[in-house]
Motif scaffolding. Structure first.
Motif, PDB file in Angstrom:
ATOM      1  N   ASP A   1     -17.054  51.862  18.828  1.00 22.08           N
ATOM      2  CA  ASP A   1     -16.845  52.009  17.339  1.00 22.08           C
ATOM      3  C   ASP A   1     -16.725  50.815  16.666  1.00 22.08           C
ATOM      4  O   ASP A   1     -17.393  50.578  15.445  1.00 22.08           O
ATOM      5  N   LEU A   2     -15.940  50.128  17.205  1.00 23.17           N
ATOM      6  CA  LEU A   2     -15.388  48.574  16.552  1.00 23.17           C
ATOM      7  C   LEU A   2     -16.521  47.507  16.848  1.00 23.17           C
ATOM      8  O   LEU A   2     -16.358  46.432  16.481  1.00 23.17           O
ATOM      9  N   ASN A   3     -17.276  47.814  17.919  1.00 23.91           N
ATOM     10  CA  ASN A   3     -18.450  47.000  18.453  1.00 23.91           C
ATOM     11  C   ASN A   3     -17.732  45.738  18.871  1.00 23.91           C
ATOM     12  O   ASN A   3     -17.902  44.513  18.712  1.00 23.91           O
ATOM     13  N   ILE A   4     -16.380  45.779  19.938  1.00 22.74           N
ATOM     14  CA  ILE A   4     -15.456  44.725  20.178  1.00 22.74           C
ATOM     15  C   ILE A   4     -15.231  45.118  21.609  1.00 22.74           C
ATOM     16  O   ILE A   4     -15.468  46.079  22.177  1.00 22.74           O
ATOM     17  N   GLU A   5     -14.622  44.151  22.492  1.00 21.55           N
ATOM     18  CA  GLU A   5     -13.915  44.406  23.572  1.00 21.55           C
ATOM     19  C   GLU A   5     -12.607  44.152  23.414  1.00 21.55           C
ATOM     20  O   GLU A   5     -12.177  43.586  22.467  1.00 21.55           O
ATOM     21  N   PRO A   6     -11.751  44.777  24.370  1.00 20.90           N
ATOM     22  CA  PRO A   6     -10.364  44.773  24.238  1.00 20.90           C
ATOM     23  C   PRO A   6      -9.767  43.186  23.850  1.00 20.90           C
ATOM     24  O   PRO A   6      -8.744  42.999  22.926  1.00 20.90           O
ATOM     25  N   PHE A   7     -10.241  42.375  24.373  1.00 23.05           N
ATOM     26  CA  PHE A   7      -9.971  40.851  23.910  1.00 23.05           C
ATOM     27  C   PHE A   7      -9.949  40.321  22.677  1.00 23.05           C
ATOM     28  O   PHE A   7      -9.351  39.898  22.097  1.00 23.05           O
ATOM     29  N   ASP A   8     -11.048  41.118  22.020  1.00 19.53           N
ATOM     30  CA  ASP A   8     -11.264  40.811  20.423  1.00 19.53           C
ATOM     31  C   ASP A   8     -10.295  41.573  19.623  1.00 19.53           C
ATOM     32  O   ASP A   8     -10.456  41.076  18.355  1.00 19.53           O
ATOM     33  N   LEU A   9      -9.334  42.295  20.206  1.00 25.65           N
ATOM     34  CA  LEU A   9      -8.438  43.117  19.198  1.00 25.65           C
ATOM     35  C   LEU A   9      -7.702  42.096  18.360  1.00 25.65           C
ATOM     36  O   LEU A   9      -7.363  42.234  17.195  1.00 25.65           O
ATOM     37  N   LEU A  10      -7.253  40.871  19.186  1.00 26.07           N
ATOM     38  CA  LEU A  10      -6.219  40.154  18.376  1.00 26.07           C
ATOM     39  C   LEU A  10      -7.048  39.372  17.189  1.00 26.07           C
ATOM     40  O   LEU A  10      -6.283  39.487  16.070  1.00 26.07           O
ATOM     41  N   VAL A  11      -8.300  38.861  17.265  1.00 18.70           N
ATOM     42  CA  VAL A  11      -9.033  38.265  16.181  1.00 18.70           C
ATOM     43  C   VAL A  11      -9.290  39.417  15.111  1.00 18.70           C
ATOM     44  O   VAL A  11      -9.260  39.043  13.770  1.00 18.70           O
ATOM     45  N   TYR A  12      -9.843  40.575  15.624  1.00 19.86           N
ATOM     46  CA  TYR A  12     -10.106  41.742  14.620  1.00 19.86           C
ATOM     47  C   TYR A  12      -8.928  41.919  13.643  1.00 19.86           C
ATOM     48  O   TYR A  12      -9.117  42.378  12.740  1.00 19.86           O
ATOM     49  N   PHE A  13      -7.805  41.909  14.259  1.00 18.94           N
ATOM     50  CA  PHE A  13      -6.526  42.491  13.482  1.00 18.94           C
ATOM     51  C   PHE A  13      -5.790  41.169  12.926  1.00 18.94           C
ATOM     52  O   PHE A  13      -4.523  41.215  12.955  1.00 18.94           O
ATOM     53  N   ASN A  14      -6.572  39.949  12.813  1.00 16.83           N
ATOM     54  CA  ASN A  14      -6.102  38.908  12.166  1.00 16.83           C
ATOM     55  C   ASN A  14      -4.573  38.231  13.037  1.00 16.83           C
ATOM     56  O   ASN A  14      -3.721  37.843  12.423  1.00 16.83           O
ATOM     57  N   TYR A  15      -4.752  38.346  14.262  1.00 21.22           N
ATOM     58  CA  TYR A  15      -3.944  37.794  15.045  1.00 21.22           C
ATOM     59  C   TYR A  15      -2.430  38.450  14.799  1.00 21.22           C
ATOM     60  O   TYR A  15      -1.592  37.785  15.536  1.00 21.22           O
ATOM     61  N   ASP A  16      -2.288  39.474  14.322  1.00 21.43           N
ATOM     62  CA  ASP A  16      -1.043  40.152  14.003  1.00 21.43           C
ATOM     63  C   ASP A  16      -0.697  41.496  15.145  1.00 21.43           C
ATOM     64  O   ASP A  16      -1.522  42.415  15.332  1.00 21.43           O
ATOM     65  N   ILE A  17       0.042  41.024  16.014  1.00 23.38           N
ATOM     66  CA  ILE A  17       0.462  41.916  17.087  1.00 23.38           C
ATOM     67  C   ILE A  17       0.881  43.366  16.535  1.00 23.38           C
ATOM     68  O   ILE A  17       0.149  44.323  17.081  1.00 23.38           O
ATOM     69  N   MET A  18       1.731  43.525  15.472  1.00 20.07           N
ATOM     70  CA  MET A  18       2.145  44.600  14.868  1.00 20.07           C
ATOM     71  C   MET A  18       1.114  45.499  14.260  1.00 20.07           C
ATOM     72  O   MET A  18       0.968  46.750  14.461  1.00 20.07           O
ATOM     73  N   GLN A  19      -0.120  45.180  13.746  1.00 17.76           N
ATOM     74  CA  GLN A  19      -1.279  45.541  13.337  1.00 17.76           C
ATOM     75  C   GLN A  19      -2.075  46.313  14.595  1.00 17.76           C
ATOM     76  O   GLN A  19      -2.371  47.210  14.321  1.00 17.76           O
ATOM     77  N   ILE A  20      -2.267  45.538  15.349  1.00 18.62           N
ATOM     78  CA  ILE A  20      -2.936  46.060  16.622  1.00 18.62           C
ATOM     79  C   ILE A  20      -2.022  47.144  17.189  1.00 18.62           C
ATOM     80  O   ILE A  20      -2.523  48.374  17.711  1.00 18.62           O
TER      81      ILE A  20
END
Length: 355
Positions: A94-113
Motif C-alpha cells: 500500500d505504501l509502495n516501499i520496502e521495509p528499509f524505506d520506512l525510516l525515510v518515509y517517516f522522516n527518520y523518526d523512530i517513534m513515528q515508525i
C-alpha cells in the motif's frame, strides 16, 4: 565496569547480508517471533539461499507458503501467523516501499515508525516485537541518522521481568501469583509496563552519572539482560550430580553429563545422575557455569574472563535476603502449558499459563 559496550551491541551474525536485506528479513520475522520461533541467524541464511521467500508480493499471495519456507508451520497459532504475514506485506504494498524505506518515509523518526507499526491492526507488531525490530535496525547499523532512538524501551518479557525482580529495581507489595481467573492478564500487563519503566530508570541514572560510557537507548539493555543474564546466567544451570555408587556428589556446568567426574579422574568409569539444579550465583562453584558460557569463553566472548554474574553485587544471591523471584505469566485457556508446570512456589512467585 566489568565489560565494554560490545555486551550491549553484539546481537547476532547477519550472514553478510546487505542492510536492505537484513531489514527485510527482520521485518517479516519480528512479528512471527513468539512460541519458539526460528533463530534469526538461520532466517538470514534462508534469505541468502532464496531471496524470493521474503518478497512482499510473494508473501501477500501465499502467506502459508512463506511460513512453511521459514520453518514455523509446526509451531502454534498458525492462523494468527498467516494473518500477520499477509497484513505486514500489504502495508508495504500500500505504501509502495520496502521495509528499509520506512525510516525515510517517516522522516527518520523512530517513534513515528513505532506508532505506525503498533497501530497497524492485524500486522502482529505489538510493543515488544516493534521495539525489538527498531532496536536491531539501529544496532546492526541498517538505519543511520535515526531520530528519537533513546525513546525506545527494553522489549519487556519474562526474562527481563525476572531480572528486574531479583535485582530489586522492580518491587511489589503483594506476591506476584497469577490467578487462573485473570483471563485478561491484568497483572502481567501491569508488571510488563512497570518493567519497561524500571529499566528506563536504570538507563536514566546511568546516563546521568556516566554520560560518556552510557549506551544510546534503554532498549539496548534488552539483549544483555534478556539473553546473557536472563537466559544464560540467571537460570538453574549448575547441576549437582550423584555418583551411581552414591558415595559422592559433584557439581557440573552441564546436565547432559552422564559420567561421574570424580571417578573419571581416578580412571574409574561410573555413571552419574542429576539430583538438583541451582542458580550459579547462589553456589561457590557457580563459576563452572559462568566460565563455560559462550559469552565468557571463546573467540567472540563479550564478557571475557569473568567468574560471576555481573549483577551478583546487586542481587547478593549468597545472602539470606535473596529471593529467587519469578515473573507472573500471561494466562490463556488456549495456552500449551500444563497445570503442573503452571504452579508457583510460595517464596518465588510467578506461575500461570503461558499465552
Amino acid at each position: 565496569m566489568k565489560s565494554n559496550k560490545a555486551a550491549f551491541y553484539d546481537l547476532y551474525n547477519t550472514a553478510l547480508l546487505k542492510p536492505e536485506e537484513i531489514c527485510k528479513v527482520r521485518y517479516f520475522s519480528a512479528n512471527q517471533d513468539f512460541r519458539g520461533s526460528r533463530d534469526i541467524v538461520k532466517l538470514f541464511k534462508t534469505y541468502k539461499d532464496d531471496p524470493s521467500i521474503f518478497d512482499k508480493y510473494n508473501i501477500n499471495d501465499n502467506p502459508e507458503g512463506f511460513l512453511k519456507s521459514i520453518g514455523v508451520t509446526s509451531l502454534s497459532q498458525n492462523d494468527k501467523r498467516v494473518k500477520y504475514a499477509k497484513t505486514a506485506s500489504q502495508i508495504l504494498i500500500d505504501l509502495n516501499i520496502e521495509p528499509f524505506d520506512l525510516l525515510v518515509y517517516f522522516n527518520y523518526d523512530i517513534m513515528q515508525i513505532r506508532e505506525f507499526l503498533i497501530n497497524s491492526r492485524g500486522a502482529g507488531f505489538g510493543n515488544k516485537k516493534t521495539d525489538m525490530f527498531l532496536r536491531d535496525m539501529v544496532v546492526l547499523d541498517v538505519w543511520k541518522d535515526a531520530k528519537n532512538f533513546h525513546e525506545v524501551n527494553v522489549a519487556s518479557d519474562i526474562n527481563t521481568i525476572k531480572v528486574a525482580l531479583r535485582t530489586g529495581i522492580l518491587k511489589t507489595k503483594i506476591p506476584l501469583v497469577s490467578s487462573f481467573l485473570d483471563i485478561f492478564c491484568y497483572q502481567y500487563s501491569l508488571i510488563d509496563e512497570m518493567n519497561a519503566l524500571a529499566w528506563r530508570k536504570v538507563w536514566e541514572i546511568w546516563h546521568q552519572k556516566y554520560p560518556s560510557e552510557c549506551i544510546e537507548s534503554p532498549c539496548l539493555i534488552d539483549y544483555f539482560v534478556y539473553r546473557i543474564i536472563g537466559k544464560e546466567f540467571c537460570q538453574e544451570s549448575l547441576s549437582i550430580f550423584e555418583c551411581e555408587t552414591k558415595q559422592h556428589n559433584f557439581k557440573w556446568h552441564s546436565s547432559r553429563n552422564r559420567t561421574c567426574q570424580v571417578c573419571y579422574k581416578n580412571r574409574v568409569k561410573n555413571k552419574a545422575y542429576v539430583i538438583k539444579k541451582v542458580l550459579p550465583c547462589t553456589d561457590c562453584e557457580g563459576y563452572l557455569v559462568i566460565q563455560n558460557s559462550k559469552f565468557v569463553s571463546g573467540d567472540n566472548a563479550v564478557l571475557p574472563n569473568i567468574k560471576e554474574c555481573p549483577f551478583e553485587s546487586v542481587c547478593k544471591p549468597k545472602t539470606s535476603s535473596f529471593k529467587k523471584l519469578n515473573p507472573p505469566k500471561s494466562i490463556s485457556i488456549l495456552g500449551q502449558t500444563g497445570w503442573e508446570t503452571a504452579k508457583t512456589r510460595t517464596v518465588e512467585g510467578g506461575g500461570g499459563l503461558m499465552a
